[in-house]
Design a protein around this motif. Structure first.
Motif, PDB file in Angstrom:
ATOM      1  N   GLY A   1       0.824  -1.204   0.000  1.00 32.29           N
ATOM      2  CA  GLY A   1       0.000   0.000   0.000  1.00 32.29           C
ATOM      3  C   GLY A   1       0.849   1.241   0.000  1.00 32.29           C
ATOM      4  O   GLY A   1       2.065   1.188   0.216  1.00 32.29           O
ATOM      5  N   GLY A   2       0.227   2.370  -0.277  1.00 35.47           N
ATOM      6  CA  GLY A   2       0.931   3.641  -0.284  1.00 35.47           C
ATOM      7  C   GLY A   2       0.012   4.775   0.088  1.00 35.47           C
ATOM      8  O   GLY A   2      -1.219   4.638   0.057  1.00 35.47           O
ATOM      9  N   LEU A   3       0.604   5.901   0.471  1.00 36.24           N
ATOM     10  CA  LEU A   3      -0.157   7.075   0.891  1.00 36.24           C
ATOM     11  C   LEU A   3       0.376   8.311   0.179  1.00 36.24           C
ATOM     12  O   LEU A   3       1.580   8.425  -0.074  1.00 36.24           O
ATOM     13  N   VAL A   4      -0.510   9.237  -0.121  1.00 34.94           N
ATOM     14  CA  VAL A   4      -0.128  10.555  -0.638  1.00 34.94           C
ATOM     15  C   VAL A   4      -0.756  11.601   0.275  1.00 34.94           C
ATOM     16  O   VAL A   4      -1.971  11.578   0.503  1.00 34.94           O
ATOM     17  N   VAL A   5       0.073  12.491   0.818  1.00 35.37           N
ATOM     18  CA  VAL A   5      -0.384  13.536   1.727  1.00 35.37           C
ATOM     19  C   VAL A   5      -0.224  14.886   1.042  1.00 35.37           C
ATOM     20  O   VAL A   5       0.883  15.258   0.642  1.00 35.37           O
TER      21      VAL A   5
ATOM     22  N   GLN B   1      -9.496  24.229  -1.716  1.00 36.37           N
ATOM     23  CA  GLN B   1      -8.591  24.018  -0.581  1.00 36.37           C
ATOM     24  C   GLN B   1      -7.623  22.866  -0.809  1.00 36.37           C
ATOM     25  O   GLN B   1      -6.530  22.858  -0.233  1.00 36.37           O
ATOM     26  N   PHE B   2      -8.014  21.879  -1.617  1.00 32.18           N
ATOM     27  CA  PHE B   2      -7.132  20.735  -1.843  1.00 32.18           C
ATOM     28  C   PHE B   2      -7.289  20.184  -3.273  1.00 32.18           C
ATOM     29  O   PHE B   2      -7.658  19.033  -3.473  1.00 32.18           O
ATOM     30  N   PRO B   3      -6.980  21.000  -4.281  1.00 31.50           N
ATOM     31  CA  PRO B   3      -7.136  20.539  -5.676  1.00 31.50           C
ATOM     32  C   PRO B   3      -6.232  19.373  -6.032  1.00 31.50           C
ATOM     33  O   PRO B   3      -6.619  18.519  -6.833  1.00 31.50           O
ATOM     34  N   PHE B   4      -5.029  19.333  -5.457  1.00 31.72           N
ATOM     35  CA  PHE B   4      -4.104  18.241  -5.792  1.00 31.72           C
ATOM     36  C   PHE B   4      -4.654  16.906  -5.313  1.00 31.72           C
ATOM     37  O   PHE B   4      -4.717  15.932  -6.079  1.00 31.72           O
ATOM     38  N   ALA B   5      -5.039  16.830  -4.050  1.00 28.00           N
ATOM     39  CA  ALA B   5      -5.558  15.573  -3.496  1.00 28.00           C
ATOM     40  C   ALA B   5      -6.837  15.144  -4.213  1.00 28.00           C
ATOM     41  O   ALA B   5      -7.032  13.964  -4.515  1.00 28.00           O
ATOM     42  N   ALA B   6      -7.701  16.111  -4.501  1.00 32.50           N
ATOM     43  CA  ALA B   6      -8.960  15.780  -5.167  1.00 32.50           C
ATOM     44  C   ALA B   6      -8.708  15.253  -6.577  1.00 32.50           C
ATOM     45  O   ALA B   6      -9.310  14.259  -7.006  1.00 32.50           O
ATOM     46  N   ARG B   7      -7.797  15.903  -7.299  1.00 28.69           N
ATOM     47  CA  ARG B   7      -7.520  15.454  -8.670  1.00 28.69           C
ATOM     48  C   ARG B   7      -6.878  14.081  -8.677  1.00 28.69           C
ATOM     49  O   ARG B   7      -7.193  13.235  -9.521  1.00 28.69           O
ATOM     50  N   LEU B   8      -5.971  13.830  -7.750  1.00 29.25           N
ATOM     51  CA  LEU B   8      -5.336  12.517  -7.671  1.00 29.25           C
ATOM     52  C   LEU B   8      -6.375  11.434  -7.355  1.00 29.25           C
ATOM     53  O   LEU B   8      -6.386  10.363  -7.965  1.00 29.25           O
ATOM     54  N   ARG B   9      -7.260  11.739  -6.405  1.00 30.80           N
ATOM     55  CA  ARG B   9      -8.275  10.741  -6.002  1.00 30.80           C
ATOM     56  C   ARG B   9      -9.271  10.460  -7.122  1.00 30.80           C
ATOM     57  O   ARG B   9      -9.670   9.312  -7.339  1.00 30.80           O
ATOM     58  N   LEU B  10      -9.653  11.497  -7.855  1.00 29.04           N
ATOM     59  CA  LEU B  10     -10.710  11.346  -8.853  1.00 29.04           C
ATOM     60  C   LEU B  10     -10.185  11.114 -10.266  1.00 29.04           C
ATOM     61  O   LEU B  10     -10.975  10.886 -11.185  1.00 29.04           O
ATOM     62  N   THR B  11      -8.866  11.169 -10.421  1.00 29.52           N
ATOM     63  CA  THR B  11      -8.281  10.903 -11.742  1.00 29.52           C
ATOM     64  C   THR B  11      -7.397   9.660 -11.685  1.00 29.52           C
ATOM     65  O   THR B  11      -7.765   8.600 -12.187  1.00 29.52           O
ATOM     66  N   GLN B  12      -6.214   9.773 -11.066  1.00 24.36           N
ATOM     67  CA  GLN B  12      -5.287   8.642 -11.054  1.00 24.36           C
ATOM     68  C   GLN B  12      -5.871   7.418 -10.341  1.00 24.36           C
ATOM     69  O   GLN B  12      -5.874   6.309 -10.889  1.00 24.36           O
ATOM     70  N   VAL B  13      -6.366   7.603  -9.123  1.00 28.07           N
ATOM     71  CA  VAL B  13      -6.886   6.449  -8.384  1.00 28.07           C
ATOM     72  C   VAL B  13      -8.158   5.904  -9.028  1.00 28.07           C
ATOM     73  O   VAL B  13      -8.317   4.691  -9.227  1.00 28.07           O
ATOM     74  N   ALA B  14      -9.065   6.799  -9.396  1.00 22.90           N
ATOM     75  CA  ALA B  14     -10.343   6.354  -9.943  1.00 22.90           C
ATOM     76  C   ALA B  14     -10.189   5.680 -11.303  1.00 22.90           C
ATOM     77  O   ALA B  14     -10.875   4.694 -11.590  1.00 22.90           O
ATOM     78  N   LEU B  15      -9.280   6.201 -12.135  1.00 23.91           N
ATOM     79  CA  LEU B  15      -9.180   5.695 -13.500  1.00 23.91           C
ATOM     80  C   LEU B  15      -8.098   4.632 -13.687  1.00 23.91           C
ATOM     81  O   LEU B  15      -8.184   3.820 -14.618  1.00 23.91           O
TER      82      LEU B  15
END
Length: 336
Positions: free
Chosen positions: A129-133, A166-180
C-alpha cells in the motif's frame, strides 16, 4: 509516488534525485516517458546550482527522498522547497524511510509527501500500500500547472481548482489517477496499516537506536570498507541529520563488504537472524545486496552514478536485540 508525479507533472518534466530507490529510478526511464513526463536526474540533490540549471519552461515539480535508499543521503528540504517555490514548482518528497515519527517534511516546506505503507508504517512486511499527503499550501493556479484549470464535465464544467479550492491536488489525484487507474487500497490492508501505525513510534525509536549501535560496530570492523550512516562523524550529512532528524535517522543504512561476490554471498548465507529480503522497515532485521536486487534495473554506469557500488549491502534493522544482531554479523564475518 507514481500517482503524485503523474498528477503534478502531466505533459511536462520533473527534476528528480539520482541517489534513490532503484524501482523509482527505473520508473524515471521506462514508465514516465511513455506517459508524457520526462525526468531530469540530478546526481547531488543538495547541489542547488545543479538543480536550478535543470529547471525548464515545462518543469512542473521537484521530487526527492528525505532519506535516500540505500545510502541514507539526507536532503536539505527547506533549501529545496525555497528553490522550488521561487520557480513556481511544488516539492514532492518520499518520506518512507524517515516516517512521520522522525520527520514531518510539510513543516519544512514540502508540498506533497508520499509513503510506501508497505514499509515502516505497517511494519511487518504483510501489506502492499501507499499514501499521498497533500499539504494544501501550494498554489496550483500558476502557469506551470494549467491541467488543474481544465474544465471537467462531471463538475458542471468547473475545474478542480474551482471545485476543490482548498485541496485541488488531493482531489484530482483521487478522482483521476486512483479512480481511472485503480490501485485502491483494500479494506483489510487499510486495517493492517492502521494497526501498524499505532506502534510506529515505539518501533522506529528502537530501530533507530539499534541501527546506530550496529553502524558504529561495523565502522570499526576490518571486513568493512565503509559505512553509510548519517550520524557517523565523517558523514557529509551529519549536520542535516541533526537539523531534520534529531530523534534518529531510522533503521536503514548500508555498508561496503570487503570481499568479492562469492565472499559476499557466503556472508549473507551465513547470517541466522537477518533475513534476505528486499523489504525494509520490518519488525525483522533484513539484509540485501542492493546492486543485485533493489537497483538491479540500473546499468553499471547508473549504479555508479547513484553511488551504489558493487560491494554495497543494505541493512534494515528490526526489533531484535542489537547485541544479538551484532553477534550474528560477527559469526557471519568469521564464516567467510
Amino acid at each position: 509516488m507514481s500517482y503524485a508525479i503523474l498528477n503534478a507533472a502531466e505533459g511536462g518534466r520533473v527534476i528528480a534525485a539520482g541517489q534513490i530507490y532503484g524501482g523509482t529510478y527505473d520508473a524515471y526511464k521506462r514508465l514516465f516517458p511513455t506517459l508524457g513526463i520526462n525526468v531530469d536526474v540530478v546526481d547531488d540533490v543538495n547541489d542547488l546550482d545543479a538543480v536550478s540549471r535543470l529547471i525548464k519552461e515545462d518543469t512542473k515539480a521537484i521530487f526527492i527522498e528525505t532519506i535516500s535508499n540505500p545510502l541514507t543521503v539526507i536532503a536539505d528540504i527547506e533549501a529545496l522547497a525555497d528553490l522550488a517555490h521561487a520557480n513556481g514548482l511544488p516539492l514532492i518528497v518520499d518520506n518512507s524511510l524517515a516516517t512521520p515519527y522522525l520527520l514531518d517534511p510539510i513543516k519544512h516546506g514540502a508540498d506533497v509527501v508520499v509513503y510506501s505503507a508497505t514499509k515502516a508504517l505497517s511494519g511487518h512486511g504483510s501489506v502492499i500500500g501507499g499514501l499521498v499527503v497533500d499539504a494544501g499550501k501550494f498554489n496550483w493556479s500558476g502557469s506551470r500547472h494549467t491541467h488543474f484549470k481544465r474544465e471537467i464535465l462531471l463538475f458542471e464544467n468547473k475545474s478542480f481548482l474551482e471545485t476543490f479550492p482548498q485541496f485541488p491536488f488531493a482531489a484530482r489525484l483521487r478522482l483521476t489517477q486512483v479512480a481511472l487507474l485503480g490501485a485502491a487500497l483494500s479494506p483489510f490492508n487499510a486495517y493492517l496499516i492502521l494497526q501498524g501505525i499505532e506502534t510506529l513510534s515505539e518501533r522506529v525509536k528502537k530501530q533507530s537506536e539499534s541501527a546506530w549501535k550496529i553502524a558504529e560496530f561495523l565502522n570499526e570492523h576490518p571486513q568493512v570498507l565503509w559505512v553509510s550512516h548519517p550520524n557517523l562523524p565523517d558523514s557529509k550529512y551529519k549536520q542535516l541529520a541533526a537539523k531534520y532528524l534529531p530523534k534518529g535517522t531510522g533503521g536503514i543504512f548500508s555498508f561496503g563488504f570487503n570481499g568479492d561476490a562469492a565472499a559476499r554471498n557466503k556472508f549473507i548465507n551465513a547470517l541466522k537472524l537477518f533475513s534476505y529480503h528486499a523489504n525494509l522497515g520490518d519488525a525483522r532485521s533484513l539484509i540485501i545486496n542492493s546492486p543485485r536486487t533493489t537497483h538491479a534495473e540500473l546499468t553499471e554506469e547508473e549504479q555508479l552514478r547513484a553511488g551504489v557500488l558493487p560491494e554495497t549491502l543494505r541493512l534494515s534493522i528490526g526489533l531484535e536485540s542489537p547485541d544479538d544482531l551484532i553477534a550474528d554479523l560477527l559469526q557471519a564475518f568469521a564464516a567467510v
